[in-house]
Design a protein around this motif. Structure first.
Motif, PDB file in Angstrom:
ATOM      1  N   GLU A  62       0.804  -1.220   0.000  1.00 19.35           N
ATOM      2  CA  GLU A  62       0.000   0.000   0.000  1.00 19.35           C
ATOM      3  C   GLU A  62       0.838   1.273   0.000  1.00 19.35           C
ATOM      4  N   GLY A  63       1.934   1.272   0.774  1.00 16.41           N
ATOM      5  CA  GLY A  63       2.672   2.505   0.936  1.00 16.41           C
ATOM      6  C   GLY A  63       3.520   2.898  -0.245  1.00 16.41           C
ATOM      7  N   ALA A  64       3.934   1.961  -1.076  1.00 12.60           N
ATOM      8  CA  ALA A  64       4.865   2.303  -2.139  1.00 12.60           C
ATOM      9  C   ALA A  64       4.442   1.720  -3.475  1.00 12.60           C
ATOM     10  N   PHE A  65       4.422   0.399  -3.552  1.00 15.47           N
ATOM     11  CA  PHE A  65       4.196  -0.260  -4.836  1.00 15.47           C
ATOM     12  C   PHE A  65       2.856   0.147  -5.443  1.00 15.47           C
ATOM     13  N   ASN A  66       1.816   0.120  -4.621  1.00 12.35           N
ATOM     14  CA  ASN A  66       0.495   0.402  -5.171  1.00 12.35           C
ATOM     15  C   ASN A  66       0.298   1.870  -5.529  1.00 12.35           C
ATOM     16  N   THR A  67       0.930   2.784  -4.798  1.00 10.93           N
ATOM     17  CA  THR A  67       0.799   4.194  -5.151  1.00 10.93           C
ATOM     18  C   THR A  67       1.422   4.479  -6.518  1.00 10.93           C
ATOM     19  N   ALA A  68       2.418   3.683  -6.890  1.00 14.58           N
ATOM     20  CA  ALA A  68       3.001   3.809  -8.226  1.00 14.58           C
ATOM     21  C   ALA A  68       2.245   2.961  -9.243  1.00 14.58           C
ATOM     22  N   PHE A  69       1.807   1.761  -8.820  1.00 11.39           N
ATOM     23  CA  PHE A  69       1.191   0.820  -9.754  1.00 11.39           C
ATOM     24  C   PHE A  69      -0.193   1.270 -10.228  1.00 11.39           C
ATOM     25  N   VAL A  70      -1.037   1.744  -9.316  1.00  7.08           N
ATOM     26  CA  VAL A  70      -2.429   2.050  -9.674  1.00  7.08           C
ATOM     27  C   VAL A  70      -2.533   3.117 -10.765  1.00  7.08           C
ATOM     28  N   PRO A  71      -1.845   4.276 -10.646  1.00  2.88           N
ATOM     29  CA  PRO A  71      -1.954   5.249 -11.743  1.00  2.88           C
ATOM     30  C   PRO A  71      -1.445   4.711 -13.086  1.00  2.88           C
ATOM     31  N   VAL A 143       4.241 -11.814   1.999  1.00  2.00           N
ATOM     32  CA  VAL A 143       4.164 -12.249   0.604  1.00  2.00           C
ATOM     33  C   VAL A 143       2.710 -12.231   0.139  1.00  2.00           C
ATOM     34  N   PHE A 144       1.846 -12.857   0.914  1.00  2.00           N
ATOM     35  CA  PHE A 144       0.450 -12.995   0.507  1.00  2.00           C
ATOM     36  C   PHE A 144      -0.286 -11.651   0.534  1.00  2.00           C
ATOM     37  N   ILE A 145      -0.077 -10.863   1.582  1.00  2.00           N
ATOM     38  CA  ILE A 145      -0.851  -9.621   1.705  1.00  2.00           C
ATOM     39  C   ILE A 145      -0.365  -8.574   0.708  1.00  2.00           C
ATOM     40  N   SER A 146       0.926  -8.556   0.381  1.00  2.19           N
ATOM     41  CA  SER A 146       1.424  -7.584  -0.591  1.00  2.19           C
ATOM     42  C   SER A 146       0.933  -7.921  -1.994  1.00  2.19           C
ATOM     43  N   LEU A 147       0.947  -9.210  -2.353  1.00  2.00           N
ATOM     44  CA  LEU A 147       0.405  -9.601  -3.654  1.00  2.00           C
ATOM     45  C   LEU A 147      -1.100  -9.360  -3.707  1.00  2.00           C
ATOM     46  N   ALA A 148      -1.786  -9.590  -2.584  1.00  2.00           N
ATOM     47  CA  ALA A 148      -3.221  -9.284  -2.534  1.00  2.00           C
ATOM     48  C   ALA A 148      -3.459  -7.787  -2.722  1.00  2.00           C
ATOM     49  N   ALA A 149      -2.582  -6.954  -2.184  1.00  3.04           N
ATOM     50  CA  ALA A 149      -2.735  -5.506  -2.362  1.00  3.04           C
ATOM     51  C   ALA A 149      -2.565  -5.104  -3.817  1.00  3.04           C
ATOM     52  N   LEU A 150      -1.635  -5.755  -4.516  1.00  6.82           N
ATOM     53  CA  LEU A 150      -1.457  -5.450  -5.944  1.00  6.82           C
ATOM     54  C   LEU A 150      -2.709  -5.833  -6.739  1.00  6.82           C
ATOM     55  N   VAL A 151      -3.227  -7.032  -6.490  1.00  8.77           N
ATOM     56  CA  VAL A 151      -4.439  -7.452  -7.208  1.00  8.77           C
ATOM     57  C   VAL A 151      -5.616  -6.556  -6.818  1.00  8.77           C
ATOM     58  N   SER A 152      -5.648  -6.108  -5.562  1.00  7.63           N
ATOM     59  CA  SER A 152      -6.693  -5.174  -5.142  1.00  7.63           C
ATOM     60  C   SER A 152      -6.591  -3.865  -5.909  1.00  7.63           C
ATOM     61  N   GLY A 153      -5.362  -3.424  -6.200  1.00  5.71           N
ATOM     62  CA  GLY A 153      -5.182  -2.226  -7.009  1.00  5.71           C
ATOM     63  C   GLY A 153      -5.760  -2.395  -8.406  1.00  5.71           C
ATOM     64  N   VAL A 154      -5.608  -3.595  -8.987  1.00  4.45           N
ATOM     65  CA  VAL A 154      -6.223  -3.892 -10.282  1.00  4.45           C
ATOM     66  C   VAL A 154      -7.738  -3.747 -10.186  1.00  4.45           C
ATOM     67  N   LEU A 155      -8.324  -4.352  -9.159  1.00  6.53           N
ATOM     68  CA  LEU A 155      -9.778  -4.284  -8.986  1.00  6.53           C
ATOM     69  C   LEU A 155     -10.251  -2.852  -8.784  1.00  6.53           C
ATOM     70  N   ASN A 156      -9.518  -2.079  -7.980  1.00  6.60           N
ATOM     71  CA  ASN A 156      -9.913  -0.691  -7.728  1.00  6.60           C
ATOM     72  C   ASN A 156      -9.870   0.137  -9.001  1.00  6.60           C
ATOM     73  N   ALA A 157      -8.840  -0.086  -9.826  1.00 17.45           N
ATOM     74  CA  ALA A 157      -8.749   0.651 -11.088  1.00 17.45           C
ATOM     75  C   ALA A 157      -9.886   0.281 -12.030  1.00 17.45           C
ATOM     76  N   LEU A 158     -10.410  -0.932 -11.889  1.00 16.44           N
ATOM     77  CA  LEU A 158     -11.551  -1.366 -12.694  1.00 16.44           C
ATOM     78  C   LEU A 158     -12.881  -0.865 -12.127  1.00 16.44           C
ATOM     79  N   GLY A 159     -12.828  -0.212 -10.977  1.00 17.08           N
ATOM     80  CA  GLY A 159     -14.057   0.231 -10.328  1.00 17.08           C
ATOM     81  C   GLY A 159     -14.746  -0.861  -9.546  1.00 17.08           C
ATOM     82  N   ARG A 160     -14.039  -1.971  -9.291  1.00 14.44           N
ATOM     83  CA  ARG A 160     -14.592  -3.090  -8.513  1.00 14.44           C
ATOM     84  C   ARG A 160     -13.983  -3.025  -7.108  1.00 14.44           C
ATOM     85  N   PHE A 161     -14.707  -2.472  -6.152  1.00 15.33           N
ATOM     86  CA  PHE A 161     -14.131  -2.201  -4.835  1.00 15.33           C
ATOM     87  C   PHE A 161     -14.490  -3.236  -3.775  1.00 15.33           C
TER      88      PHE A 161
END
Length: 524
Positions: A62-71, A143-161
Motif C-alpha cells: 500500500e505505501g509504495a508499490f500500489n501508489t506507483a502501480f495504480v496510476p 508475501v500474501f498480503i502484498s500480492l493481494a494488495a497489488l491485485v486489489s489495485g487492479v480491482l480498484n482501477a476497474l471500479g470493482r471495490f
C-alpha cells in the motif's frame, strides 16, 4: 464532466462498509486477545511480531508499490486497453513476488535483529524469545498480503471495490477462529505461548485466503493474473523508478512506528496499551481514510489524463467533505468519552481498570491527530496521480524528525505517552507540508463553494454533539450507576442522534444528500 463523482461516493460507501465490517470483527478479535492475554508478555510478543510483516508491507504494497502501480495501470487501461493493462499487471505481480520471497528468506535469518530494532526493551526477558518465535511464523504473511494488495489495485482501477475491501474480513475471521480454538478445553491457551503460536499460524492461513479472494474476483472481472517468469520490462522499470521514492517515504513513515514501539517497549504493558488505543482510533481512519484513498487515486489519475480539471477539483472536494463529515464527530466523541469506550471494548478477563485508564490516555492523544491522518488520504493522491512520489518523501522525512524528537525527547517526562504525542504532531506537520505543496501543483485542492459552505457547519455539529456527550456522561452516572456498559452504549446512541439532528439542522448535510446516497447504494 463531473458525473463520475456520483460513482466516486458509491465507491466510498462500498469500501467504507466493508472496512467497517472488518474493523468490527477486528475489535472482536482484539477483545478476545485482551480477555485471554491481557497486556502480558504473550500479548506484547504477538503484537510486535505481527507488526513486522505489516510494517514492511507498507513499503512493498500500500505505501509504495500500489501508489506507483495504480496510476500506471489505470492509464494503460484507459489508453491502451485491457490486454496491455493485464500484461503490465502480470509483470508487476511476478516482479513483486520474486522480491518478496527473497526478502522473507532473509528476514527469517535476521529475525532476532529485527525484533531488537523494533523493541529493544524486550532484550533479556521472556518477551524477546517469544517475539522471535512468533515473528518467524508470521513474517511470510507479507508475501500474501502484498500480492493481494497489488491485485486489489487492479480491482480498484476497474471500479470493482467490494472484494478488495472485503479481504481484511478474512484475516479477522480466521484469527477469531484461532482464538476460539486456543480457548478450547485441553488446548491450554490462557496466557501461555501456545495461544500466540496458534494466532501466528492463523495469520499465515488468513493471508492465503485474502490473496485467493481478490485473485478470483479479478479473474471474474476479466483480469486474470497469471504467474509468469519475472522480466524487467520497460513498464516495470518505469514502475520501479516511481515506486522507489514512495518506498523510501513509506520507510520513513515506518521509522515513526519503530520509534513509538521502541519507546513503548521500555514501559511494561505499554506495547499492548498503545496497540489497543491505536485499534480504536484506526476504526474511523480505516473506514473513512482508507476508503477515500483507495477510490480517489484511480479517479484522479483518469481525470488528469482526460485534462478534466473541474472534475478533479469536484472529486477532491467531495472526498474531503465526506472524510470530515465522518471524521470530526468521531474525533470529538473519542476525546469526550475515551475511558467508557475503552472499558466497553476491552475491560474484561485479564484486562483490568488500570489497563483501561492507560489505554484511554493514549487514545485521546492519538485521536487528536485523526483529522490529519484522514486528510492526508485526500491530499496524497494529488501527488500520486501525477506520478510524483518524491515530494511526499521529502515531507515524510520532516515528519519523521518531528516524531523522533518528541517521542524520544519526552519519554523521560511523560513516559509511554510520548509515543502517541510524537505520532500526532508528526501527522499534522506532514499534512501541512502536503497541503501547501499540493496547492502549488494544481487547482484540485482549491475548495469549491459547497465545501467552503459546509465545513464550518460540520464542525459546529460535531462540537454540539461533544457537549451533548459530556452532559449525558455526567447525568448518566446517576441514572445508570454500576452499569458502565449500558451507559456507554446509551451515550453512543445519544451522540449519533445528536450529530445527525444537528447536521441536518445546520445544513452540514441535506435530506437530498441522504436520498441520493440511498439511491446510489441501491444501484451499486
Amino acid at each position: 464532466m463531473i458525473a463520475r463523482p456520483v460513482r466516486l461516493v458509491a465507491g466510498f460507501a462500498t469500501v467504507g462498509a466493508w472496512t467497517m465490517a472488518s474493523r468490527v470483527l477486528g475489535f472482536l478479535r482484539d477483545i478476545l486477545i485482551a480477555a485471554s492475554l491481557g497486556a502480558g508478555p504473550v500479548a506484547e510478543a504477538f503484537f510486535v511480531a505481527f507488526t513486522l510483516p505489516n510494517m514492511f508491507r507498507r513499503l512493498f504494497a500500500e505505501g509504495a508499490f500500489n501508489t506507483a502501480f495504480v496510476p500506471l495501470f489505470a492509464k494503460r487501461l484507459e489508453g491502451e486497453g485491457p490486454e496491455e493493462a493485464r500484461a503490465f499487471a502480470e509483470a508487476a505481480f511476478a516482479g513483486l513476488a520474486s522480491l518478496l520471497v527473497v526478502f522473507t528468506l532473509a528476514a527469517q535469518i535476521a529475525m532476532p535483529a529485527m525484533v531488537l530494532l523494533l523493541a529493544s526493551g524486550f532484550a533479556g526477558d521472556a518477551r524477546f524469545a517469544l517475539t522471535v518465535e512468533f515473528g518467524r511464523i508470521v513474517f511470510p504473511y507479507i508475501v500474501f498480503i502484498s500480492l493481494a494488495a497489488l491485485v486489489s489495485g487492479v480491482l480498484n482501477a476497474l471500479g470493482r471495490f467490494a472484494a478488495a475491501a472485503a479481504a481484511p474480513v478474512v484475516l479477522n475471521l480466521v484469527l477469531i477462529a484461532a482464538l476460539l480454538l486456543a480457548g478450547l478445553p485441553g488446548v491450554d491457551a490462557g496466557g501461555t505461548p501456545l495461544a500466540g503460536t496458534i494466532l501466528s499460524w492463523g495469520v499465515i492461513l488468513a493471508g492465503i485466503g485474502q490473496l485467493a479472494l481478490v485473485w478470483f474476483a479479478a479473474s471474474r472481472a476479466g483480469m486474470r493474473i497469471a504467474l509468469r517468469r519475472p522480466r524487467l520490462t520497460p513498464g516495470l522499470r518505469r514502475l520501479a523508478v516511481i515506486a522507489l521514492p514512495a518506498a523510501l517515504a513509506a520507510g520513513v513513515m515506518q521509522i515513526n512506528l519503530v520509534v513509538g514501539r521502541q519507546v513503548a517497549s521500555y514501559f511494561e504493558g505499554s506495547v499492548a496499551w498503545l496497540w489497543l488505543a491505536d485499534r480504536i482510533y484506526q476504526l474511523p481512519l480505516g473506514v473513512v481514510g482508507v476508503a477515500v484513498g483507495v477510490v480517489l487515486l484511480p479517479e484522479l489519475a483518469r481525470r488528469l489524463r482526460a485534462d478534466d480539471a473541474p472534475g478533479a477539483q469536484h472529486a477532491v472536494s467531495r472526498a474531503a467533505e465526506f472524510a470530515l463529515f465522518l471524521t470530526l464527530p468521531a474525533t470529538v466523541a473519542l476525546v469526550a468519552i475515551p475511558a467508557p469506550i475503552t472499558a466497553l471494548l476491552f475491560e474484561r478477563g485479564a484486562f483490568g481498570p488500570a489497563d483501561t485508564a492507560a489505554t484511554a490516555a493514549a487514545l485521546v492523544i492519538y485521536t487528536l491527530g485523526l483529522p490529519a491522518f484522514v486528510l492526508q488520504k485526500v491530499v496524497q493522491p494529488v501527488y500520486f496521480a501525477r506520478e510524483d512520489t518524491a515530494t511526499p518523501l521529502r515531507f515524510a522525512i520532516v515528519a519523521m524528525a518531528v516524531n523522533a524528537v518528541v517521542a524520544v525527547g519526552l519519554a523521560g517526562v511523560i513516559g509511554y505517552l510520548a509515543a502517541p504525542l510524537g505520532t500526532t504532531l508528526a501527522a499534522w506537520a506532514n499534512l501541512w507540508l502536503l497541503w501547501r505543496g499540493a496547492r502549488r501543483v494544481g487547482a484540485e485542492l482549491a475548495p469549491d463553494a459547497r465545501f467552503a459552505r459546509r465545513l464550518p457547519r460540520i464542525g459546529l455539529a460535531a462540537l454540539g454533539m461533544g457537549a451533548v456527550l459530556l452532559a449525558g456522561a455526567a447525568a448518566g452516572e446517576a441514572v445508570l450507576p454500576g452499569l458502565p456498559a449500558a451507559l456507554t452504549v446509551a451515550l453512543v446512541c445519544l451522540g449519533l442522534g445528536a450529530y445527525g439532528g444537528l447536521a441536518l439542522a445546520l445544513g452540514a448535510v441535506t435530506r437530498a444528500d441522504l436520498r441520493d446516497a440511498v439511491r446510489r447504494k441501491r444501484r451499486s
